[in-house]
Design a protein around this motif. Structure first.
Motif, PDB file in Angstrom:
ATOM      1  N   ALA A   1       0.798  -1.097   0.018  1.00 23.52           N
ATOM      2  CA  ALA A   1       0.069  -0.022   0.222  1.00 23.52           C
ATOM      3  C   ALA A   1       0.828   1.422   0.029  1.00 23.52           C
ATOM      4  N   GLN A   2       0.351   2.482  -0.459  1.00 21.80           N
ATOM      5  CA  GLN A   2       1.326   3.493  -0.724  1.00 21.80           C
ATOM      6  C   GLN A   2       0.941   4.290   0.615  1.00 21.80           C
ATOM      7  N   SER A   3       1.667   5.419   0.796  1.00 17.68           N
ATOM      8  CA  SER A   3       1.703   6.212   2.099  1.00 17.68           C
ATOM      9  C   SER A   3       2.334   7.519   1.588  1.00 17.68           C
ATOM     10  N   VAL A   4       1.904   8.486   2.637  1.00 16.22           N
ATOM     11  CA  VAL A   4       2.507   9.890   2.434  1.00 16.22           C
ATOM     12  C   VAL A   4       3.057  10.169   3.542  1.00 16.22           C
ATOM     13  N   THR A   5       4.016  11.154   3.455  1.00 19.71           N
ATOM     14  CA  THR A   5       4.477  11.775   4.835  1.00 19.71           C
ATOM     15  C   THR A   5       4.872  13.278   4.342  1.00 19.71           C
ATOM     16  N   GLN A   6       3.897  14.148   5.118  1.00 18.74           N
ATOM     17  CA  GLN A   6       4.269  15.440   5.164  1.00 18.74           C
ATOM     18  C   GLN A   6       4.938  15.874   6.309  1.00 18.74           C
ATOM     19  N   LEU A   7       6.246  16.120   6.198  1.00 12.85           N
ATOM     20  CA  LEU A   7       7.336  16.306   7.282  1.00 12.85           C
ATOM     21  C   LEU A   7       6.873  17.558   8.229  1.00 12.85           C
ATOM     22  N   ASP A   8       6.468  18.697   7.696  1.00 16.71           N
ATOM     23  CA  ASP A   8       6.215  19.627   8.663  1.00 16.71           C
ATOM     24  C   ASP A   8       4.442  19.719   8.910  1.00 16.71           C
ATOM     25  N   SER A   9       4.384  19.841  10.123  1.00 19.01           N
ATOM     26  CA  SER A   9       2.752  20.303  10.362  1.00 19.01           C
ATOM     27  C   SER A   9       2.492  21.765  10.238  1.00 19.01           C
ATOM     28  N   GLN A  10       3.615  22.508  10.697  1.00 19.83           N
ATOM     29  CA  GLN A  10       3.289  23.819  10.646  1.00 19.83           C
ATOM     30  C   GLN A  10       4.584  24.574  10.027  1.00 19.83           C
ATOM     31  N   VAL A  11       4.219  25.584   9.225  1.00 24.59           N
ATOM     32  CA  VAL A  11       5.416  26.239   8.399  1.00 24.59           C
ATOM     33  C   VAL A  11       4.942  27.781   8.614  1.00 24.59           C
ATOM     34  N   PRO A  12       5.624  28.674   9.528  1.00 17.39           N
ATOM     35  CA  PRO A  12       5.174  30.082   9.571  1.00 17.39           C
ATOM     36  C   PRO A  12       6.238  30.779   8.391  1.00 17.39           C
ATOM     37  N   VAL A  13       6.100  31.639   7.742  1.00 15.08           N
ATOM     38  CA  VAL A  13       6.973  32.385   6.903  1.00 15.08           C
ATOM     39  C   VAL A  13       6.441  33.747   6.634  1.00 15.08           C
ATOM     40  N   PHE A  14       7.572  34.859   6.441  1.00 14.52           N
ATOM     41  CA  PHE A  14       7.019  36.057   6.157  1.00 14.52           C
ATOM     42  C   PHE A  14       6.648  36.169   4.818  1.00 14.52           C
ATOM     43  N   GLU A  15       5.888  37.195   4.676  1.00 14.96           N
ATOM     44  CA  GLU A  15       5.188  37.703   3.278  1.00 14.96           C
ATOM     45  C   GLU A  15       6.132  38.053   2.279  1.00 14.96           C
ATOM     46  N   GLU A  16       6.298  37.643   1.187  1.00 17.78           N
ATOM     47  CA  GLU A  16       7.245  37.891   0.150  1.00 17.78           C
ATOM     48  C   GLU A  16       8.473  36.861   0.196  1.00 17.78           C
ATOM     49  N   ALA A  17       8.579  36.030   1.390  1.00 20.26           N
ATOM     50  CA  ALA A  17       9.660  35.144   1.106  1.00 20.26           C
ATOM     51  C   ALA A  17       9.537  33.922   0.602  1.00 20.26           C
ATOM     52  N   PRO A  18      10.196  32.988   0.225  1.00 25.37           N
ATOM     53  CA  PRO A  18      10.192  31.713  -0.586  1.00 25.37           C
ATOM     54  C   PRO A  18       9.694  30.649   0.463  1.00 25.37           C
ATOM     55  N   VAL A  19       8.971  29.677   0.197  1.00 22.34           N
ATOM     56  CA  VAL A  19       8.464  28.726   0.929  1.00 22.34           C
ATOM     57  C   VAL A  19       8.949  27.334   0.287  1.00 22.34           C
ATOM     58  N   GLU A  20       8.921  26.097   0.940  1.00 15.45           N
ATOM     59  CA  GLU A  20       8.937  24.949   0.480  1.00 15.45           C
ATOM     60  C   GLU A  20       8.169  24.232   1.411  1.00 15.45           C
ATOM     61  N   LEU A  21       7.177  23.190   1.115  1.00 20.51           N
ATOM     62  CA  LEU A  21       6.468  22.373   1.999  1.00 20.51           C
ATOM     63  C   LEU A  21       6.940  20.913   1.348  1.00 20.51           C
ATOM     64  N   ARG A  22       7.196  20.066   2.337  1.00 14.98           N
ATOM     65  CA  ARG A  22       7.885  18.844   1.872  1.00 14.98           C
ATOM     66  C   ARG A  22       7.032  17.697   1.795  1.00 14.98           C
ATOM     67  N   CYS A  23       7.180  16.897   1.164  1.00 14.29           N
ATOM     68  CA  CYS A  23       6.188  15.451   1.127  1.00 14.29           C
ATOM     69  C   CYS A  23       7.166  14.478   0.256  1.00 14.29           C
ATOM     70  N   ASN A  24       6.995  13.457   0.983  1.00 11.69           N
ATOM     71  CA  ASN A  24       7.702  12.174   0.589  1.00 11.69           C
ATOM     72  C   ASN A  24       6.474  10.912   0.682  1.00 11.69           C
ATOM     73  N   TYR A  25       6.635  10.243  -0.452  1.00  9.11           N
ATOM     74  CA  TYR A  25       5.727   9.177  -0.483  1.00  9.11           C
ATOM     75  C   TYR A  25       6.487   7.852  -0.522  1.00  9.11           C
ATOM     76  N   SER A  26       5.522   6.767  -0.304  1.00  5.79           N
ATOM     77  CA  SER A  26       6.151   5.462  -0.537  1.00  5.79           C
ATOM     78  C   SER A  26       5.303   4.377  -1.079  1.00  5.79           C
ATOM     79  N   SER A  27       5.859   3.761  -2.180  1.00  2.47           N
ATOM     80  CA  SER A  27       5.219   2.924  -3.101  1.00  2.47           C
ATOM     81  C   SER A  27       5.895   2.177  -3.767  1.00  2.47           C
TER      82      SER A  27
END
Lengths: 117, 116
Positions: A1-27
């Motif tokens: 079966a497949q699964s998904v892990t989102q490593l960060d539950s909360q990401v605060p960032v200032f306006e106009e800054a770059p952001v990366e939300l992480r996602c890893n999967y298993s299959s």
């Protein structure tokens, strides 16, 4: 079966800054990958998807994601965020094979992005 | 645009009551889904249906049943509501029985159910 892990539950960032939300999967087989966004008190809206072809996928609202098969990742990025990007973001995966169970999406636990002024 | 509507945005019920959550989609989609969403757990699939009168269990079907008598309507039933079923319930639909499009799901606005 497949699964998904989102490593960060909360990401605060200032306006106009770059952001990366992480996602890893298993299959053990090839997959399709999705990012959905949920604004407060609303349902989920599709942000972007990877089905095949180019590993860099562009979505709505200036977001993009890169499929990395060797690292089994599908991280979401935006070069400059706005206050209006504050929302919860969900990564999801489904199998690309043709079978009944392949219609199901498996979701990660979500990442709350908060953009600060 | 695909539109998925849910009968209520907010619902308050008492323990032991029978609860019906209704979902309607207007784009002739074959597949329909019910999820519950809880903080820190993401979305978990309760049941889904790929045709009228057809249903399959998802990851957490216990305590729930579903009904699909018409293609556009998919109902979630809590036979005897309990406090641990307090949650946000999301309905979704997708089209087709083959190809990548069947995996793109469209969501309703959700029903926040509180069981007292």
């Amino acid at each position: 079966a497949q699964s998904v892990t989102q490593l960060d539950s909360q990401v605060p960032v200032f306006e106009e800054a770059p952001v990366e939300l992480r996602c890893n999967y298993s299959s053990s087989v090839s997959v399709y990958l999705f990012w959905y966004v949920q604004y407060p008190n609303q349902g989920l809206q599709l942000l972007l998807k990877y089905l095949s072809g180019s590993t860099l996928v562009k979505g709505i609202n200036g977001f993009e994601a890169e499929f990395n098969k060797s690292q089994t990742s599908f991280h979401l990025r935006k070069p400059s965020v706005h206050i209006s990007d504050t929302a919860e973001y969900f990564c999801a995966v489904t199998l690309s094979i043709s079978s009944g169970s392949a219609r199901q999406l498996t979701f990660g636990s979500g990442t709350q992005l908060t953009v600060l002024p | 645009d695909v539109k998925v509507t849910q009968s209520s945005r907010y619902l308050v019920k008492r323990t032991g009551e029978k609860v019906f959550l209704e979902c309607v989609q207007d784009m002739d989609h074959e597949n329909m889904f019910w999820y519950r969403q809880d903080p820190g757990l993401g979305l978990r699939l309760i049941y889904f249906s790929y045709d009228v009168k057809m249903k399959e269990k998802g990851d957490i079907p216990e305590g729930y049943s579903v009904s699909r008598e018409k293609k556009e309507r998919f109902s979630l039933i809590l036979e005897s509501a309990s406090t641990n079923q307090t949650s946000m319930y999301l309905c979704a639909s997708s089209r087709g029985t083959s190809g990548a499009k069947r995996n793109e799901q469209f969501f309703g606005p959700g029903t926040r159910l509180t069981v007292l």
